[in-house]
Write a protein that holds these residues in place. Sequence first.
Motif, PDB file in Angstrom:
ATOM      1  N   ARG A 158       1.149   1.217  10.873  1.00  0.00           N
ATOM      2  CA  ARG A 158       2.397   1.928  10.581  1.00  0.00           C
ATOM      3  C   ARG A 158       3.051   1.326   9.337  1.00  0.00           C
ATOM      4  O   ARG A 158       4.139   0.766   9.414  1.00  0.00           O
ATOM      5  CB  ARG A 158       3.334   1.855  11.786  1.00  0.00           C
ATOM      6  N   PRO A 159       2.384   1.453   8.201  1.00  0.00           N
ATOM      7  CA  PRO A 159       2.902   0.827   6.983  1.00  0.00           C
ATOM      8  C   PRO A 159       4.189   1.492   6.500  1.00  0.00           C
ATOM      9  O   PRO A 159       4.390   2.684   6.699  1.00  0.00           O
ATOM     10  CB  PRO A 159       1.770   1.044   5.973  1.00  0.00           C
ATOM     11  N   ASP A 160       5.052   0.688   5.908  1.00  0.00           N
ATOM     12  CA  ASP A 160       6.257   1.218   5.274  1.00  0.00           C
ATOM     13  C   ASP A 160       6.559   0.375   4.038  1.00  0.00           C
ATOM     14  O   ASP A 160       5.736  -0.431   3.613  1.00  0.00           O
ATOM     15  CB  ASP A 160       7.431   1.239   6.265  1.00  0.00           C
ATOM     16  N   GLU A 161       7.741   0.550   3.462  1.00  0.00           N
ATOM     17  CA  GLU A 161       8.040  -0.126   2.202  1.00  0.00           C
ATOM     18  C   GLU A 161       8.159  -1.643   2.351  1.00  0.00           C
ATOM     19  O   GLU A 161       8.124  -2.371   1.366  1.00  0.00           O
ATOM     20  CB  GLU A 161       9.321   0.459   1.575  1.00  0.00           C
ATOM     21  N   ASN A 162       8.256  -2.127   3.579  1.00  0.00           N
ATOM     22  CA  ASN A 162       8.369  -3.573   3.800  1.00  0.00           C
ATOM     23  C   ASN A 162       7.032  -4.225   4.165  1.00  0.00           C
ATOM     24  O   ASN A 162       6.954  -5.436   4.333  1.00  0.00           O
ATOM     25  CB  ASN A 162       9.392  -3.840   4.913  1.00  0.00           C
ATOM     26  N   THR A 163       5.976  -3.400   4.296  1.00  0.00           N
ATOM     27  CA  THR A 163       4.679  -3.913   4.760  1.00  0.00           C
ATOM     28  C   THR A 163       4.157  -5.050   3.878  1.00  0.00           C
ATOM     29  O   THR A 163       3.721  -6.085   4.371  1.00  0.00           O
ATOM     30  CB  THR A 163       3.659  -2.757   4.812  1.00  0.00           C
ATOM     31  N   THR A 164       4.183  -4.858   2.571  1.00  0.00           N
ATOM     32  CA  THR A 164       3.642  -5.877   1.668  1.00  0.00           C
ATOM     33  C   THR A 164       4.422  -7.179   1.780  1.00  0.00           C
ATOM     34  O   THR A 164       3.860  -8.263   1.652  1.00  0.00           O
ATOM     35  CB  THR A 164       3.673  -5.368   0.219  1.00  0.00           C
ATOM     36  N   ASN A 165       5.706  -7.087   2.022  1.00  0.00           N
ATOM     37  CA  ASN A 165       6.528  -8.294   2.121  1.00  0.00           C
ATOM     38  C   ASN A 165       6.375  -9.002   3.460  1.00  0.00           C
ATOM     39  O   ASN A 165       6.694 -10.186   3.570  1.00  0.00           O
ATOM     40  CB  ASN A 165       8.005  -7.940   1.923  1.00  0.00           C
ATOM     41  N   SER A 166       5.929  -8.279   4.480  1.00  0.00           N
ATOM     42  CA  SER A 166       5.996  -8.861   5.827  1.00  0.00           C
ATOM     43  C   SER A 166       4.657  -9.011   6.534  1.00  0.00           C
ATOM     44  O   SER A 166       4.601  -9.642   7.586  1.00  0.00           O
ATOM     45  CB  SER A 166       6.931  -8.019   6.696  1.00  0.00           C
ATOM     46  N   THR A 167       3.590  -8.436   6.000  1.00  0.00           N
ATOM     47  CA  THR A 167       2.308  -8.475   6.730  1.00  0.00           C
ATOM     48  C   THR A 167       1.135  -8.771   5.804  1.00  0.00           C
ATOM     49  O   THR A 167       1.222  -8.633   4.595  1.00  0.00           O
ATOM     50  CB  THR A 167       2.007  -7.125   7.426  1.00  0.00           C
ATOM     51  N   ILE A 168       0.028  -9.166   6.422  1.00  0.00           N
ATOM     52  CA  ILE A 168      -1.249  -9.303   5.702  1.00  0.00           C
ATOM     53  C   ILE A 168      -2.308  -8.606   6.542  1.00  0.00           C
ATOM     54  O   ILE A 168      -2.326  -8.723   7.765  1.00  0.00           O
ATOM     55  CB  ILE A 168      -1.595 -10.792   5.450  1.00  0.00           C
ATOM     56  N   SER A 169      -3.176  -7.851   5.887  1.00  0.00           N
ATOM     57  CA  SER A 169      -4.194  -7.092   6.611  1.00  0.00           C
ATOM     58  C   SER A 169      -5.270  -8.005   7.183  1.00  0.00           C
ATOM     59  O   SER A 169      -5.812  -8.857   6.489  1.00  0.00           O
ATOM     60  CB  SER A 169      -4.836  -6.087   5.657  1.00  0.00           C
ATOM     61  N   TYR A 170      -5.619  -7.784   8.457  1.00  0.00           N
ATOM     62  CA  TYR A 170      -6.713  -8.559   9.050  1.00  0.00           C
ATOM     63  C   TYR A 170      -8.067  -8.075   8.545  1.00  0.00           C
ATOM     64  O   TYR A 170      -9.080  -8.722   8.758  1.00  0.00           O
ATOM     65  CB  TYR A 170      -6.644  -8.558  10.586  1.00  0.00           C
ATOM     66  N   TYR A 171      -8.117  -6.929   7.886  1.00  0.00           N
ATOM     67  CA  TYR A 171      -9.344  -6.524   7.198  1.00  0.00           C
ATOM     68  C   TYR A 171      -9.515  -7.366   5.933  1.00  0.00           C
ATOM     69  O   TYR A 171     -10.536  -8.017   5.734  1.00  0.00           O
ATOM     70  CB  TYR A 171      -9.269  -5.061   6.753  1.00  0.00           C
ATOM     71  N   LEU A 172      -8.505  -7.307   5.073  1.00  0.00           N
ATOM     72  CA  LEU A 172      -8.601  -7.961   3.766  1.00  0.00           C
ATOM     73  C   LEU A 172      -8.715  -9.474   3.913  1.00  0.00           C
ATOM     74  O   LEU A 172      -9.691 -10.084   3.490  1.00  0.00           O
ATOM     75  CB  LEU A 172      -7.353  -7.593   2.935  1.00  0.00           C
ATOM     76  N   LYS A 173      -7.710 -10.096   4.527  1.00  0.00           N
ATOM     77  CA  LYS A 173      -7.759 -11.562   4.664  1.00  0.00           C
ATOM     78  C   LYS A 173      -8.845 -11.960   5.656  1.00  0.00           C
ATOM     79  O   LYS A 173      -9.537 -12.963   5.457  1.00  0.00           O
ATOM     80  CB  LYS A 173      -6.399 -12.105   5.121  1.00  0.00           C
ATOM     81  N   GLY A 174      -9.038 -11.146   6.694  1.00  0.00           N
ATOM     82  CA  GLY A 174     -10.072 -11.469   7.686  1.00  0.00           C
ATOM     83  C   GLY A 174     -11.464 -11.500   7.064  1.00  0.00           C
ATOM     84  O   GLY A 174     -12.293 -12.349   7.410  1.00  0.00           O
ATOM     85  N   GLY A 175     -11.734 -10.575   6.134  1.00  0.00           N
ATOM     86  CA  GLY A 175     -13.037 -10.551   5.464  1.00  0.00           C
ATOM     87  C   GLY A 175     -13.251 -11.791   4.621  1.00  0.00           C
ATOM     88  O   GLY A 175     -14.336 -12.402   4.626  1.00  0.00           O
ATOM     89  N   VAL A 176     -12.207 -12.193   3.894  1.00  0.00           N
ATOM     90  CA  VAL A 176     -12.311 -13.386   3.049  1.00  0.00           C
ATOM     91  C   VAL A 176     -12.435 -14.639   3.909  1.00  0.00           C
ATOM     92  O   VAL A 176     -13.231 -15.538   3.622  1.00  0.00           O
ATOM     93  CB  VAL A 176     -11.093 -13.460   2.094  1.00  0.00           C
ATOM     94  N   VAL A 177     -11.670 -14.696   4.993  1.00  0.00           N
ATOM     95  CA  VAL A 177     -11.736 -15.877   5.865  1.00  0.00           C
ATOM     96  C   VAL A 177     -13.120 -15.974   6.538  1.00  0.00           C
ATOM     97  O   VAL A 177     -13.669 -17.064   6.686  1.00  0.00           O
ATOM     98  CB  VAL A 177     -10.594 -15.851   6.909  1.00  0.00           C
ATOM     99  N   ALA A 178     -13.698 -14.841   6.904  1.00  0.00           N
ATOM    100  CA  ALA A 178     -15.048 -14.862   7.480  1.00  0.00           C
ATOM    101  C   ALA A 178     -16.042 -15.420   6.466  1.00  0.00           C
ATOM    102  O   ALA A 178     -16.918 -16.226   6.811  1.00  0.00           O
ATOM    103  CB  ALA A 178     -15.461 -13.460   7.924  1.00  0.00           C
ATOM    104  N   LEU A 179     -15.887 -15.019   5.216  1.00  0.00           N
ATOM    105  CA  LEU A 179     -16.756 -15.528   4.154  1.00  0.00           C
ATOM    106  C   LEU A 179     -16.579 -17.039   4.008  1.00  0.00           C
ATOM    107  O   LEU A 179     -17.555 -17.801   3.936  1.00  0.00           O
ATOM    108  CB  LEU A 179     -16.413 -14.808   2.848  1.00  0.00           C
ATOM    109  N   LEU A 180     -15.319 -17.485   3.968  1.00  0.00           N
ATOM    110  CA  LEU A 180     -15.061 -18.925   3.814  1.00  0.00           C
ATOM    111  C   LEU A 180     -15.585 -19.696   5.023  1.00  0.00           C
ATOM    112  O   LEU A 180     -16.113 -20.800   4.883  1.00  0.00           O
ATOM    113  CB  LEU A 180     -13.561 -19.172   3.618  1.00  0.00           C
ATOM    114  N   LEU A 181     -15.460 -19.097   6.207  1.00  0.00           N
ATOM    115  CA  LEU A 181     -15.983 -19.737   7.412  1.00  0.00           C
ATOM    116  C   LEU A 181     -17.503 -19.888   7.314  1.00  0.00           C
ATOM    117  O   LEU A 181     -18.069 -20.937   7.647  1.00  0.00           O
ATOM    118  CB  LEU A 181     -15.597 -18.901   8.642  1.00  0.00           C
TER     119      LEU A 181
END
Length: 579
Positions: A351-374
Amino acid sequence: MVEYRVDFQERNAHLIRVEAKFPVAGEALELKLPVWTPGSYLVREFERHVQDVAAATEEGKPLAVRKIDKATWRVEARAAKRVVVTYGVYANDLTVRSAHADDTHAFFNGACVFLYADGKSPARITIVPPADWKVTVALPEAQPNVFAARDYDELVDSPFEVGTHELLTFTAQGKPHRLAIWGKAPIDRATFTADIVKIIDAAAALFGDGVPYDDYTFLLMLAPNQYGGLEHMRSCALLTSPFTFHPRKKYEELLELISHEFFHLWNVKRIHPEALGPFDYQREAYTRSLWVMEGVTSYYDRHLLVRAGLQKPDKYLEKLAEELSKIASIPGRKRQSLEESSFDAWIKLYRPDENTTNSTISYYLKGGVVALLLDLEIRARTGGKRALDDVMRLLWSRFGKTGKGFADDRVQALCEEATGVELGAFFDRHVRGREEVDAERILRTVGLQLSFDGDDEEGDKKAPYLGITTREDGDALLVATAFDGGPAVEAGLYANDQLLALDGFRVDSSTLKDRLDARRVGDKVRFTIFRRDELREVEVTLGEKPVEKFKIEPAASATDAEKAAYRAWLGEDWKPAED
Ligand SMILES: [Zn+2]
């Protein structure tokens, strides 16, 4: 046994008609439609599209039916042993998770169309297609256009494509596969199916155990400006643009989507946290592990392309640099951990809105990078003897094959068990915590250097910065998001403000960047805006652009061990940077 009969005579009204026969045990029968569908973590209330509900005995005697909550219809069965319920479903939402019917096809997920009673009964589904339509679904076909489902879960897990689509067949891993293509596109069919076979082979090699199905069906829908995928046990639904087959970069994005949904047949459909199966279709299923389901899958979707020879390592690393840059540009990364992002998917990511970028991080985007780092962390700390693949194989044998869910709080322990590496600090930082990802140090373990792009070019770094993203609404240029702590927020420029002029000159989406680039850091600029239809002026002092563009290059001082680790990870020799 529940019997459904589905027809599409009213397809031009986007109506799917259903007749369903249910056995009845008592006085009354309560029938429900799910409020969500697995794989898409938002309460969508599909029942809002149901209409014309009526009930009768098998002999045709009408029975009283009334709603008792938003998703439940109660039928007074009286003495009837079976009741016949008829209804229409308005199907005009072209996504992979909903239902769409028109003069060319009907695509639908079971959760949008099939009422259920206890959900345990087997079902028989008779599809009545128009004369020139065919039916493709990953359910056993008892007779032509008559399909069987073990229970409601299997029915909901098997989307239907009914229509004028093209059906291709091919063999991979010794099993039959089908590819249904709805929509027009210039496709080299032989290359396309051969590339899909390579993806299937790469995924099967990872789990080391062949493929856990007897047959598999890809449902591909092509429509401009659309994108999405949804995973199932023996099929997946894919929706993308017909213009995605060329150039190569776009085509690789299509392959990535296919790889992603295919990988899910292991990771989330069979390996899953306790909350994700069996499903309660009437309420949210909360888990802190969506980053494992979606992040790990996002890591492997592209890595499988590299393993399959479908993406070159340099392109792979370019995309990784883009992802790291994107994460660094999102203020919400400091407000949400991966576990928190997973848990709140239902009210935030979906449920993205104008505050999404300021308040959340996607578990797809960061999750993919963290899986790679793991993966790289495990490889580095075991001298290349273990990798994330070993974790996946443990999850597969212990949970995927047995059908048991894993507990959210066991993920770290399972990774440690599979690899022998103590990962408390890694999980504290990357999974439970909100710190920056440790990419620079970890990428060095494979001989790669992470640095800022344009670091030493003064012009780039000193570009004036406003701290907003914009969107267009008709002719209007609006502030989409104002970044926390940025110059726009400091000056009182808000999301949804309409930008009219900068220092008295009109700006639009094509001129705003040029106008800003012509100024210097520290300059004051005057925006003329509409806010709630009122003409106003806001003076903004331009800031310095945060450096947020990374590049990844071979490290000049890479050791032989790092070069070997690079080769083991990306399948080709480490090469020094070209000048
Ligand atoms: Zn996914």
